[in-house]
Each structure stands twice: as structure tokens, then as C-alpha cells.
Design a protein around this motif. Structure first.
Motif, PDB file in Angstrom:
ATOM      1  N   THR A  68      -9.704   1.056  -4.267  1.00 57.91           N
ATOM      2  CA  THR A  68      -9.067   0.998  -3.004  1.00 57.91           C
ATOM      3  C   THR A  68      -9.404  -0.121  -2.264  1.00 57.91           C
ATOM      4  O   THR A  68      -8.478  -0.426  -1.608  1.00 57.91           O
ATOM      5  CB  THR A  68      -9.512   2.391  -2.354  1.00 57.91           C
ATOM      6  OG1 THR A  68      -9.489   3.560  -3.085  1.00 57.91           O
ATOM      7  CG2 THR A  68      -8.788   2.750  -1.046  1.00 57.91           C
ATOM      8  N   LEU A 102      -6.106   3.655  -9.484  1.00 54.44           N
ATOM      9  CA  LEU A 102      -6.174   4.856  -8.603  1.00 54.44           C
ATOM     10  C   LEU A 102      -6.022   5.909  -9.544  1.00 54.44           C
ATOM     11  O   LEU A 102      -6.866   6.990  -9.141  1.00 54.44           O
ATOM     12  CB  LEU A 102      -5.523   4.701  -7.230  1.00 54.44           C
ATOM     13  CG  LEU A 102      -5.653   3.468  -6.386  1.00 54.44           C
ATOM     14  CD1 LEU A 102      -4.885   3.636  -5.173  1.00 54.44           C
ATOM     15  CD2 LEU A 102      -7.166   3.518  -6.095  1.00 54.44           C
ATOM     16  N   TYR A 103      -4.851   6.091 -10.251  1.00 48.42           N
ATOM     17  CA  TYR A 103      -4.672   7.251 -10.848  1.00 48.42           C
ATOM     18  C   TYR A 103      -5.501   7.695 -12.127  1.00 48.42           C
ATOM     19  O   TYR A 103      -5.972   8.841 -12.012  1.00 48.42           O
ATOM     20  CB  TYR A 103      -3.014   7.148 -11.476  1.00 48.42           C
ATOM     21  CG  TYR A 103      -2.753   8.265 -12.311  1.00 48.42           C
ATOM     22  CD1 TYR A 103      -2.497   9.659 -11.982  1.00 48.42           C
ATOM     23  CD2 TYR A 103      -2.555   8.028 -13.571  1.00 48.42           C
ATOM     24  CE1 TYR A 103      -2.161  10.559 -12.686  1.00 48.42           C
ATOM     25  CE2 TYR A 103      -2.148   9.246 -14.749  1.00 48.42           C
ATOM     26  CZ  TYR A 103      -1.812  10.447 -14.085  1.00 48.42           C
ATOM     27  OH  TYR A 103      -1.381  11.186 -14.800  1.00 48.42           O
ATOM     28  N   THR A 156     -10.737   7.548   0.804  1.00 46.60           N
ATOM     29  CA  THR A 156      -9.638   6.505   1.135  1.00 46.60           C
ATOM     30  C   THR A 156      -9.869   6.266   2.703  1.00 46.60           C
ATOM     31  O   THR A 156      -9.989   5.211   3.270  1.00 46.60           O
ATOM     32  CB  THR A 156      -8.475   7.358   1.256  1.00 46.60           C
ATOM     33  OG1 THR A 156      -8.198   7.579  -0.226  1.00 46.60           O
ATOM     34  CG2 THR A 156      -7.327   6.579   1.770  1.00 46.60           C
ATOM     35  N   ALA A 161      -1.631   1.373  -8.636  1.00 52.32           N
ATOM     36  CA  ALA A 161      -1.344   2.869  -8.924  1.00 52.32           C
ATOM     37  C   ALA A 161      -1.990   3.359 -10.176  1.00 52.32           C
ATOM     38  O   ALA A 161      -2.739   4.383 -10.091  1.00 52.32           O
ATOM     39  CB  ALA A 161       0.108   2.998  -8.807  1.00 52.32           C
ATOM     40  N   CYS A 176     -11.213  11.978  -2.840  1.00 47.77           N
ATOM     41  CA  CYS A 176     -10.314  11.319  -2.534  1.00 47.77           C
ATOM     42  C   CYS A 176      -9.902  10.929  -1.232  1.00 47.77           C
ATOM     43  O   CYS A 176      -9.991   9.793  -0.652  1.00 47.77           O
ATOM     44  CB  CYS A 176      -8.928  11.686  -3.169  1.00 47.77           C
ATOM     45  SG  CYS A 176      -9.290  11.838  -5.149  1.00 47.77           S
ATOM     46  N   ILE A 192       0.844  -1.278   0.000  1.00 46.42           N
ATOM     47  CA  ILE A 192      -0.090  -0.014  -0.014  1.00 46.42           C
ATOM     48  C   ILE A 192       0.930   1.189  -0.001  1.00 46.42           C
ATOM     49  O   ILE A 192       0.530   2.300  -0.487  1.00 46.42           O
ATOM     50  CB  ILE A 192      -0.981   0.158   1.246  1.00 46.42           C
ATOM     51  CG1 ILE A 192      -2.170  -1.302   0.896  1.00 46.42           C
ATOM     52  CG2 ILE A 192      -1.635   1.403   1.391  1.00 46.42           C
ATOM     53  CD1 ILE A 192      -2.738  -1.397   2.162  1.00 46.42           C
ATOM     54  N   ARG A 193       1.705   1.365   0.900  1.00 45.01           N
ATOM     55  CA  ARG A 193       2.752   2.495   0.801  1.00 45.01           C
ATOM     56  C   ARG A 193       3.472   2.594  -0.466  1.00 45.01           C
ATOM     57  O   ARG A 193       3.454   3.628  -0.892  1.00 45.01           O
ATOM     58  CB  ARG A 193       3.829   2.321   1.924  1.00 45.01           C
ATOM     59  CG  ARG A 193       3.316   2.448   3.290  1.00 45.01           C
ATOM     60  CD  ARG A 193       4.480   2.417   4.301  1.00 45.01           C
ATOM     61  NE  ARG A 193       5.368   1.336   4.296  1.00 45.01           N
ATOM     62  CZ  ARG A 193       5.208   0.209   5.147  1.00 45.01           C
ATOM     63  NH1 ARG A 193       4.374   0.362   5.832  1.00 45.01           N
ATOM     64  NH2 ARG A 193       5.845  -0.706   4.995  1.00 45.01           N
ATOM     65  N   LEU A 215       1.598   6.674  -6.739  1.00 46.42           N
ATOM     66  CA  LEU A 215       0.425   7.686  -7.111  1.00 46.42           C
ATOM     67  C   LEU A 215       0.639   9.181  -6.731  1.00 46.42           C
ATOM     68  O   LEU A 215       0.082   9.906  -7.475  1.00 46.42           O
ATOM     69  CB  LEU A 215      -0.753   7.190  -6.203  1.00 46.42           C
ATOM     70  CG  LEU A 215      -2.205   7.900  -6.408  1.00 46.42           C
ATOM     71  CD1 LEU A 215      -2.790   7.918  -7.993  1.00 46.42           C
ATOM     72  CD2 LEU A 215      -3.185   7.453  -5.405  1.00 46.42           C
ATOM     73  N   THR A 216       1.197   9.423  -5.510  1.00 52.03           N
ATOM     74  CA  THR A 216       1.577  10.589  -5.261  1.00 52.03           C
ATOM     75  C   THR A 216       2.620  11.366  -6.309  1.00 52.03           C
ATOM     76  O   THR A 216       2.239  12.659  -6.776  1.00 52.03           O
ATOM     77  CB  THR A 216       2.199  10.729  -3.869  1.00 52.03           C
ATOM     78  OG1 THR A 216       1.586  10.089  -2.871  1.00 52.03           O
ATOM     79  CG2 THR A 216       2.743  12.253  -3.498  1.00 52.03           C
ATOM     80  N   TYR A 218       0.839   4.010  -2.913  1.00 53.87           N
ATOM     81  CA  TYR A 218       0.451   5.518  -2.995  1.00 53.87           C
ATOM     82  C   TYR A 218       1.736   6.412  -3.092  1.00 53.87           C
ATOM     83  O   TYR A 218       1.554   7.535  -3.343  1.00 53.87           O
ATOM     84  CB  TYR A 218       0.083   5.745  -1.292  1.00 53.87           C
ATOM     85  CG  TYR A 218      -1.615   5.390  -1.217  1.00 53.87           C
ATOM     86  CD1 TYR A 218      -2.603   6.286  -1.617  1.00 53.87           C
ATOM     87  CD2 TYR A 218      -1.855   4.142  -0.661  1.00 53.87           C
ATOM     88  CE1 TYR A 218      -3.784   5.995  -1.588  1.00 53.87           C
ATOM     89  CE2 TYR A 218      -3.463   3.850  -0.498  1.00 53.87           C
ATOM     90  CZ  TYR A 218      -4.363   4.676  -1.015  1.00 53.87           C
ATOM     91  OH  TYR A 218      -5.555   4.592  -0.857  1.00 53.87           O
TER      92      TYR A 218
END
Length: 314
Positions: free
Chosen positions: A271, A294-295, A208, A291, A204, A101-102, A108-109, A105
Motif C-alpha cells: 500500500t 494488493l489482491y 489503508t 492491483a 484492510c 491510485i483510483r 482491486l474492487t 483500487y
């Protein structure tokens, strides 16, 4: 009081005179009765009563420890080592999922940072804004690249061992979709773009938090989301035809609102696939696909909300 004649006969009388009195007697045998068996207890057992000659009784001696059978008699008993192994496996799978998950994200960031940076440049810098409006062919080229790279990433999920080709393709995909988003944003006012960014961020964050807290399983609703996406596509085609004849101008905003709702549901679905504690889950090795999903959802939510906010400001 009873007389002696009413008393039962003695053993010798009953043995030699079987029809003595009215009492039933066992049949006469040729030899004397065998002696009772000798007492030879085994560890934790004793010999059974007559009728069970040669068999050990299931009754334990007093003071001996016994094992009480349970409903899980066919299952081998678990010891402390097995329990520790099970807990360690669960902890390891949980830590792997958290690391996955990290990683998702983090990617994704980086994607969203690139996209909204391009959108800001296309919105605030007038020469760039006029350039993308003057040459729409670049937009269509980026759309072709968007679809081609997306098909490659979906068909070739999973990381590569020698060289991260998926990351390279994901970077190309991000640049293509960023250019498309920036081109669309250049047609709207700055206030509408900022409003769409703010609403997208709030949506978002809310989605989440909702997905990490709720017990409702949205991963089992894939069929409904597929139907919703088909309905959205049909409404988009009808909207494009109607707007080409300048009929029903508010239909564009209705289509954008429905699209924002549908992609919000897709964001919830993807998610929960990412979290992994539902009916369906993404493999920890498919962080690129996680990713990517979600993007796409977030960018489409932004574009649909931008259409609604842009129409409202006009």
C-alpha cells in the motif's frame, strides 16, 4: 604650552631639508609630487583613494540600489514563472498519482467482488460445494494456472499499447485464485467464512487508513519481509509434516495466525508502494502490478483468517 621649535616642520622645509629635526620623512624625489587624480565617477561608482589608482571602488554611491550577495550566489535567481512551473509540475505529478491510485483500487474492487462472489456460491450452494469437494483435480489445475499467470504478470509489468493483454491475464488470474479460495471455503462452515470475511474487511480498512496517515516508511523493510516470508514457508512445511502424523493439532492454527500477520505486513508494504511518498514507489504505469499485489495480500489474509476461525468454530 609648546614652543614653536617643537612644532613639526612645514612642507617646504621637509621637502628641501629631509633631516630636519627628529621627524621621519619620505625619500626625496627628482620631481614634484604628481597631482591627485581627477574625480570622474562612473555610474554607481567613484574612483578610489591613492593606492588604488585606476581601480573602481566597490562602494556604491548614496541612493543607488545594490544587490546583496547571498549564500546561493552560484544559483540563478528564481522568478515567479519558475515557481509557477515548479508548482504546476508538482500538482501534475500529484494528480497523476491520485489517478493511478483510483485506477488500482477500481481494479482491486472488481477482483474482490468476483472472488467473494465465488466464495459465497461455493459456500451456500450445496451442489457446487459437493462438486468441488468431489473433484479436487480442478483445484490443483487452478493452482497451476495461478502460478503460471502470476509469473507472466510479474515478468511483463506495464500496460500494453495495442491490446490490454495484462488485463486479460489479470482476469484469468482472478478466476483461478477465486476458484481456489472458493474450494478452500467449501470445507468450512458458513459461520467461519462470514467471520473471516468480516475480519479481513476490518484489517484492510485499518491498514489503508494507517498507511495514508503514518509517517513510518515500511518500503525500506523489504529485506525483513523477505525473511518473514521464508520463515513462514519453513513453518508451513514443518506444519504439513507434523499434521500428517496427527501430532500437535494446534500447530495449524499457529501457522495460520503467523501467516495472517505476515501478509498484513505485506499489505502495508504494498500500500505504501502504491501511495508513492516513501523511499520506494510503484510507477503510475504499473497499475496492473499494483492491483495484483494488493489482491494477493488480501486474499491470503482471508484464507489464513479462515483457517483460524474454522479451527476455532470446530
Amino acid at each position: 604650552m609648546t614652543s614653536k621649535t617643537d612644532n613639526p616642520p612645514s612642507y617646504e622645509d621637509a621637502l628641501h631639508h629631509p633631516k630636519y629635526g627628529n621627524y621621519p620623512h619620505p625619500p626625496q624625489r627628482d620631481s614634484a609630487l604628481p597631482p591627485p587624480p581627477s574625480y570622474s565617477p562612473s555610474p554607481g561608482m567613484y574612483s578610489g583613494p591613492p593606492g588604488y589608482w585606476g581601480q573602481e571602488s566597490a562602494y556604491p554611491q548614496a541612493g543607488m540600489l545594490t544587490t546583496i550577495p547571498t549564500l546561493s550566489a552560484g544559483v540563478p535567481p528564481s522568478n515567479q514563472g519558475d515557481m509557477e512551473d515548479l508548482l504546476s509540475i508538482q500538482w501534475e505529478s500529484t494528480s497523476i498519482r491520485h489517478a493511478f491510485i483510483r485506477k488500482v483500487y477500481l481494479i482491486l474492487t472488481a477482483q474482490l467482488a468476483v472472488t467473494f462472489s465465488v466464495v459465497a456460491v461455493f459456500t451456500f450452494v450445496d451442489p457446487v460445494r459437493l462438486f468441488v469437494i468431489k473433484y479436487p483435480g480442478i483445484y490443483w489445475a487452478s493452482l497451476v494456472v495461478y502460478f503460471m499467470v502470476y509469473c507472466i504478470l510479474v515478468c511483463c509489468k506495464g500496460p500494453r499499447r495495442r491490446f490490454p493483454w495484462n488485463l486479460v491475464l489479470l482476469g484469468i488470474f482472478t478466476l483461478a485464485l477465486s476458484y481456489m479460495s472458493g474450494t478452500i471455503s467449501s470445507y468450512y462452515e458458513t459461520k467461519a467464512v462470514f467471520l473471516a470475511m468480516g475480519i479481513t474487511a476490518l484489517v484492510c480498512i485499518a491498514v489503508t487508513i494507517f498507511c495514508f496517515q503514518t509517517k513510518v516508511d515500511f518500503t525500506s523493510c523489504g529485506g525483513l519481509l523477505c525473511i518473514a516470508s521464508v520463515v513462514l514457508m519453513i513453518i508451513g512445511i514443518v506444519t504439513a509434516i507434523v499434521l500428517s502424523f496427527h501430532y500437535v493439532p494446534w500447530l495449524h492454527m499457529l501457522y495460520a495466525a503467523i501467516g495472517a500477520v505476515v501478509y498484513t505486513l505485506f499489505l502495508v508494504y504494498n500500500t505504501q508502494l502504491l501511495i508513492g511518498n516513501r523511499e520506494l514507489a510503484i510507477s503510475p504505469e504499473e497499475y496492473i502490478y499494483g492491483a495484483l499485489s494488493l489482491y494477493i495480500d488480501i486474499v491470503h489474509i482471508f484464507l489464513f483468517i479462515l483457517q483460524v476461525s474454522g479451527g476455532a468454530t470446530d
